[in-house]
Design an enzyme around this catalytic site. Structure first.
Site, PDB file in Angstrom:
ATOM      1  N   HIS A 142       0.840  -1.194   0.000  1.00 26.99           N
ATOM      2  CA  HIS A 142       0.000   0.000   0.000  1.00 26.99           C
ATOM      3  C   HIS A 142       0.875   1.244   0.000  1.00 26.99           C
ATOM      4  CE1 HIS A 142      -3.345   2.698   0.942  1.00 26.99           C
ATOM      5  NE2 HIS A 142      -4.130   1.696   0.572  1.00 26.99           N
ATOM      6  N   HIS A 143       0.487   2.212  -0.805  1.00 30.06           N
ATOM      7  CA  HIS A 143       1.313   3.406  -0.955  1.00 30.06           C
ATOM      8  C   HIS A 143       1.372   4.232   0.321  1.00 30.06           C
ATOM      9  CE1 HIS A 143       3.499   6.482  -3.055  1.00 30.06           C
ATOM     10  NE2 HIS A 143       3.294   5.920  -4.223  1.00 30.06           N
TER      11      HIS A 143
END
Length: 497
Positions: A142-143
């Protein structure tokens, strides 16, 4: 491991807030490997077993403090006391012998599924069954947990330039690296690159860069309002891009020139991923023949591929598609050799049938855009980028409402070019063949193309909404045909091979 909670920063929260059932904010990488000669048949099993027996360090051991309420005002990263490495490290297989297209199918499916935000938001998949005994590793994260720069540093430290080196730890055994000022001063050499210049940075540019610019355009413009020279330069640049069409400025692309297109619709959760790899020397030779950069050639073949792909779908606009590009430029007020990260718009020449004329159109638009940026100081560059992207907010609202505005859009897709390792890298003696970025898409952006250089090659990662753009693999193939057409039109020896 530390038990101290770490609050999420504004950019991390932006990606977390953007998470939905159809717009997942994870990014990744696909890396195929060739085992060394004489490798045991259970090499991949050994790698998986070693991975599952390894100690996991922060940030890979962190989960959200309030996973059921993403908008919680004190959202933080905390150590997962029930961390289960078996969940995060997985092994799967293709029907042997699998090819690149068959590899893209499971990666597409894996990228279509959201990460479980009740756990540390990352996964690594070891995929066997490629022809010739090869295997691949697909990583997604996940960024909000790992930014592109940090992710690349960790991945790079898991690999070695020595094929006999077996001591490098796996990426989730590596703590967050430091960042030196020199790491952010990559020279562009006239090219177009993503902000920090790394394997995963630029994958979230369309969301972070554009969303941040649109939401903050007022404050950015306000910050230069008191600087007379910057304000004058900004006003002049906007007039040149938006209003002037005389000879000097006819190649500048303004923020209301993109045609309405199938790429700019609402998306579903389903993804399709495709790849291509080309020798850098081949693109460089074509660029030298036509006074174009490698990036110009890459954009031209993407434009050629999209022209055929959309035409077959019956969705090719009469006007050229417009691409948004993150770039590094040297401001006129910077005497120390530093660069400013900015955003430009350029044509892809999808309205041009001739490959050479298409490349000329692309080169003219990128050259005009970069020349304009170089004539401004750093404050004006940042404000100009924000103002140029501001109408995208209307485009996004139009997409979400289903009502097309009477005026053109701002841009049709995002392309990022990320410089990667120049040397061949190895994992426990297995040679990494390529590194393909696996980006994200969003509403009004059903296609994203991210490029990464690696060991003398340029690797293309195409990610799109499967329901909007069926048979995306054809687009990857058509870029190769567009490159062949450019080489054939060139007529120079060796360019057609």
């Amino acid at each position: 491991m530390s038990q101290t909670a770490r609050r999420l920063g504004p950019q991390d929260m932006f990606f977390l807030y953007s998470e939905s059932s159809t717009t997942m904010m994870h990014v990744g990488a696909l890396m195929p490997f060739t085992p060394p000669s004489g490798a045991p048949p259970d090499l991949l099993r050994q790698l998986v077993d070693e991975s599952k027996a390894s100690e996991v360090v922060e940030p890979w051991s962190l989960r959200l403090s309030h996973p059921e309420l993403l908008y919680h005002p004190t959202q933080s990263w905390v150590v997962d006391d029930n961390f289960d490495l078996d969940y995060h490290v997985r092994r799967s297989a293709l029907a042997s012998p699998g090819d690149e297209r068959e590899l893209g199918i499971p990666v597409s499916r894996l990228h279509s599924h959201a990460l479980d935000l009740r756990r540390p938001p990352w996964e690594v998949h070891f995929i066997e069954g490629l022809e010739g005994g090869r295997f691949a590793i697909y990583i997604k994260m996940h960024h909000s947990l790992i930014d592109g720069y940090t992710g690349q540093k960790m991945l790079a430290r898991s690999l070695s330039t020595d094929p006999h080196d077996t001591t490098h730890p796996l990426f989730f055994n590596i703590p967050t690296p430091g960042r030196s000022p020199a790491d952010t001063q990559d020279s562009v050499g006239g090219g177009l690159i993503a902000g920090a210049g790394n394997v995963l940075d630029g994958l979230g540019d369309v969301v972070r860069g554009l969303g941040g610019l649109v939401s903050g355009v007022g404050s950015v413009l306000g910050s230069v309002a008191g600087a007379g020279r910057s304000t004058f330069e900004l006003t002049k640049a906007l007039v040149n891009a938006q209003l002037r069409s005389d000879h000097e400025y006819r190649n500048l692309v303004g923020s209301v020139q993109a045609p309405h297109c199938i790429l700019n619709t609402r998306i579903s959760r389903n993804r399709r991923f495709a790849t291509q790899q080309y020798p850098l020397d081949r693109l460089k030779a074509i660029g030298a023949q036509y006074d174009a950069t490698i990036n110009d050639v890459a954009l031209a073949i993407i434009g050629g591929g999209l022209r055929r792909f959309l035409d077959e779908l019956g969705e090719l606009p009469n006007k050229s598609l417009i691409v948004v590009l993150p770039v590094n430029v040297r401001p006129k007020d910077d005497e120390g050799g530093g660069n400013a990260v900015a955003t430009i718009l350029a044509t892809l020449g999808t309205d041009v049938a001739d490959p050479v004329q298409r490349l000329a159109a692309v080169t003219a638009s990128t050259r005009a855009a970069k020349a304009q940026l170089r004539s401004m100081d750093k404050d004006a560059i940042l404000a100009y980028s924000a103002a140029l992207m501001a109408p995208y907010g209307v485009q996004l609202a139009s997409t979400l409402s289903g009502v097309k505005p009477p005026w053109p859009y701002t841009f049709n897709l995002c392309v990022s070019n990320v410089p990667g390792p120049e040397d061949v890298l190895y994992l426990r003696g297995s040679r990494m063949e390529a590194s393909y970025p696996v980006s994200l898409v969003a509403h009004s952006q059903a296609l994203n193309v991210t490029l990464q250089s690696y060991a003398g090659t340029l690797n293309f990662g195409f990610i799109g909404c499967r329901d909007t753009l069926p048979h995306l693999q054809r687009l990857a193939v058509y870029t190769g045909e567009a490159l062949d057409q450019l080489a054939a039109a060139d007529g120079a020896a060796g360019l057609g091979s």
